[in-house]
Write a protein that holds these residues in place. Structure first.
Motif, mmCIF file in Angstrom:
data_model
loop_
_atom_site.group_PDB
_atom_site.id
_atom_site.type_symbol
_atom_site.label_atom_id
_atom_site.label_comp_id
_atom_site.label_asym_id
_atom_site.label_seq_id
_atom_site.Cartn_x
_atom_site.Cartn_y
_atom_site.Cartn_z
ATOM 1 N N LEU A 120 -6.880 -10.463 6.393
ATOM 2 C CA LEU A 120 -7.924 -9.630 5.802
ATOM 3 C C LEU A 120 -8.112 -8.340 6.587
ATOM 4 O O LEU A 120 -8.249 -7.255 5.998
ATOM 5 C CB LEU A 120 -9.231 -10.418 5.755
ATOM 6 N N ARG A 121 -8.103 -8.435 7.933
ATOM 7 C CA ARG A 121 -8.234 -7.214 8.744
ATOM 8 C C ARG A 121 -7.056 -6.272 8.524
ATOM 9 O O ARG A 121 -7.214 -5.046 8.485
ATOM 10 C CB ARG A 121 -8.349 -7.589 10.224
ATOM 11 N N ASN A 122 -5.880 -6.833 8.379
ATOM 12 C CA ASN A 122 -4.707 -5.990 8.112
ATOM 13 C C ASN A 122 -4.848 -5.263 6.781
ATOM 14 O O ASN A 122 -4.503 -4.074 6.666
ATOM 15 C CB ASN A 122 -3.439 -6.843 8.121
ATOM 16 N N GLN A 123 -5.370 -5.987 5.768
ATOM 17 C CA GLN A 123 -5.559 -5.347 4.462
ATOM 18 C C GLN A 123 -6.612 -4.240 4.563
ATOM 19 O O GLN A 123 -6.444 -3.166 3.957
ATOM 20 C CB GLN A 123 -5.991 -6.400 3.429
ATOM 21 N N ALA A 186 -2.719 10.707 -6.932
ATOM 22 C CA ALA A 186 -2.323 9.645 -7.854
ATOM 23 C C ALA A 186 -0.917 9.153 -7.571
ATOM 24 O O ALA A 186 -0.612 7.970 -7.707
ATOM 25 C CB ALA A 186 -2.412 10.156 -9.292
ATOM 26 N N VAL A 187 -0.016 10.052 -7.133
ATOM 27 C CA VAL A 187 1.362 9.655 -6.855
ATOM 28 C C VAL A 187 1.475 8.975 -5.499
ATOM 29 O O VAL A 187 2.187 7.989 -5.325
ATOM 30 C CB VAL A 187 2.289 10.892 -6.910
ATOM 31 N N THR A 188 0.721 9.479 -4.516
ATOM 32 C CA THR A 188 0.874 8.997 -3.145
ATOM 33 C C THR A 188 0.147 7.684 -2.903
ATOM 34 O O THR A 188 0.609 6.828 -2.156
ATOM 35 C CB THR A 188 0.330 10.055 -2.163
ATOM 36 N N ALA A 189 -1.012 7.512 -3.533
ATOM 37 C CA ALA A 189 -1.849 6.349 -3.229
ATOM 38 C C ALA A 189 -1.244 5.089 -3.821
ATOM 39 O O ALA A 189 -1.398 4.805 -4.985
ATOM 40 C CB ALA A 189 -3.266 6.567 -3.792
ATOM 41 N N GLU A 190 -0.528 4.311 -3.003
ATOM 42 C CA GLU A 190 0.022 3.029 -3.403
ATOM 43 C C GLU A 190 -0.837 1.931 -2.780
ATOM 44 O O GLU A 190 -0.883 1.781 -1.557
ATOM 45 C CB GLU A 190 1.462 2.879 -2.924
ATOM 46 N N PRO A 191 -1.575 1.160 -3.584
ATOM 47 C CA PRO A 191 -2.494 0.159 -3.022
ATOM 48 C C PRO A 191 -1.759 -0.927 -2.287
ATOM 49 O O PRO A 191 -0.687 -1.361 -2.670
ATOM 50 C CB PRO A 191 -3.223 -0.380 -4.256
ATOM 51 N N ALA A 192 -2.352 -1.385 -1.181
ATOM 52 C CA ALA A 192 -1.748 -2.445 -0.378
ATOM 53 C C ALA A 192 -1.881 -3.803 -1.037
ATOM 54 O O ALA A 192 -1.125 -4.703 -0.750
ATOM 55 C CB ALA A 192 -2.401 -2.484 1.010
#
Length: 432
Positions: A120-123, A186-192
């Motif tokens: 969770l901390r890593n996320q 919008a292009v750069t933000a890739e959700p973890a």
């Protein structure tokens, strides 16, 4: 003799069949019992019995295996009372082992919990990194527009068409830059993870609501503040305090920054006087209204923007009906930021409702739902002096018209005229 032989033979066969039947019954003691019809042998043949069985009902005969003898522990447990005590003793003896096994299980469970918390901390760390990347992209794009350096060139520009054309260029750059930033994010933000994706699917600054506070305040001022002509007429009183700018050559005049510029009446008045001015406001609708009229305006935090200016580069800092919106710490920060940006001889002009007027302090001040609290004139003057302005004064303005006054000539009426119908606003004016 023949009859005797036959009778003995029948008795032997009957005995043999009886023995087989007994073995079959013993071998099938756990199965469904077999109903065996028994027929008595006729007289003259003794007690022999004839048993009729079908071949499919006779299973394979197996020798019976004797049960294993019971051990000492089983024998002791079979004793009433002793077996119960023995079971308790065994449970007591195995208690440390069971406790150890439980502790091992708890330790393994705690390790799993720690592992989940670490994940969770890593996320969360990935989410924060993603937000920092988005912010960095926005800053890089705004820096690429180079708005700040172009605005500072106003000190060397002539007033008039050049100022208006440059204003239109800046507005076009702001609109294009905003679109580019949104596309880049919008292009750069890739959700973890799917959770982060759901939380970052909308811009942080936007709230899912039908209420537009910027448009609300624009319409609010149009109804309660007055017409543009009335506001410009009221603001004429401040032009003499900018004489140090208007007396300079046009290409040497310092910029005036109007914080909380609103609809731009003051910017329009300064433009007519040939004084370079720029508005700063946090309200998008107000900024667009100023840009539509061709006045230079920027959407930014006024205190942060003044701090970013080179020391001593600004001719005046003005703000009308703005300081009553600020908490105490931000109000002090505004005085300090203005003092930093002003050139020697530069002026601050901050106008605000006058709580000395009882009608203003008790009622009219609260027309605007975004007002925090009124500021007593003497306190505003003290703030200016305490934050480094060597000269500070209070200018009381906008009393009620004569038709509101009491004309009896008594002392009571004179007191009421002063307390109820006196100056509705005042301005604190300081000079660096």
């Amino acid at each position: 003799m023949a009859n005797m032989a036959i009778q003995n033979k029948s008795e032997c066969e009957a005995q043999e069949q009886a023995d087989k039947t007994s073995l079959i019954l013993k071998s099938r003691r756990h199965s469904t019992p077999i109903n065996i019809p028994v027929n008595e042998v006729g007289a003259g043949q003794g007690d022999a019995r004839e048993i009729m069985l079908n071949k499919q009902d006779i299973p394979e005969i197996k020798a019976e295996v004797p049960a294993a003898p019971k051990g000492l522990r089983q024998k002791l447990r079979a004793i009433p009372g002793v077996g119960y005590a023995l079971a308790w003793c065994q449970a007591f003896l195995f208690l440390p082992r069971n406790r150890f096994q439980n502790e091992v299980a708890l330790t393994n469970l705690q390790r799993q919990i720690d592992s989940l918390q670490l994940q969770l901390r890593n996320q969360e760390q990935k989410f924060l990194q993603l937000e920092e990347q988005k912010l960095a992209i926005r800053l890089e794009k705004y820096d690429a527009l180079d708005i700040g350096s172009r605005l500072m060139e106003l000190d060397r520009l002539h007033i008039g068409r050049q100022l208006r054309s440059m204003n239109l260029m800046i507005r076009a750059g702001l609109q294009n830059g905003t679109k580019q930033i949104e596309q880049a994010v919008a292009v750069t933000a890739e959700p973890a993870s799917s959770v982060i994706s759901a939380s970052t699917s909308q811009p942080v600054a936007k709230v899912a609501s039908d209420f537009d506070q910027d448009q609300f305040y624009l319409e609010f001022e149009a109804l309660f503040r007055g017409s543009r002509a009335d506001i410009k007429e009221r603001l004429n009183v401040y032009l003499p305090y900018l004489a140090h700018i208007s007396k300079q050559a046009k290409d040497e005049r310092k910029l005036v920054i109007d914080v909380g510029c609103g609809r731009g009446e003051w910017l329009e008045l300064l433009d007519e006087q040939g004084i370079p001015a720029m508005g700063v406001d946090m309200n998008f609708s107000m900024v667009n209204a100023c840009l539509d009229q061709g006045f230079l305006c920027r959407h930014a935090d006024a205190i942060a923007y003044l701090r970013e200016q080179p020391a001593g580069s600004i001719g005046a800092v003005t703000g009308f009906q703005i300081i009553e919106h600020l908490p105490f710490e931000q109000l002090i920060a505004l005085f300090d930021a203005a003092h930093h940006a002003l050139c020697p001889g530069g002026v601050i002009i901050f106008e605000t409702p006058n709580p000395e007027n009882l009608k203003v302090g008790a009622c009219n001040f609260y027309f605007d739902p975004t007002h925090l609290h009124p500021i007593v004139p003497q306190v505003a003057e003290f703030m200016a002096r305490q934050r480094g302005f060597t000269h500070a004064e209070i200018l009381r303005l906008h009393p009620y018209p004569d038709d509101h006054l009491l004309h009896g000539g008594t002392e009571v009426e004179a007191l009421l005229n002063k307390e109820l119908f006196g100056a509705q606003d005042y301005a604190v004016i300081g000079r660096k």
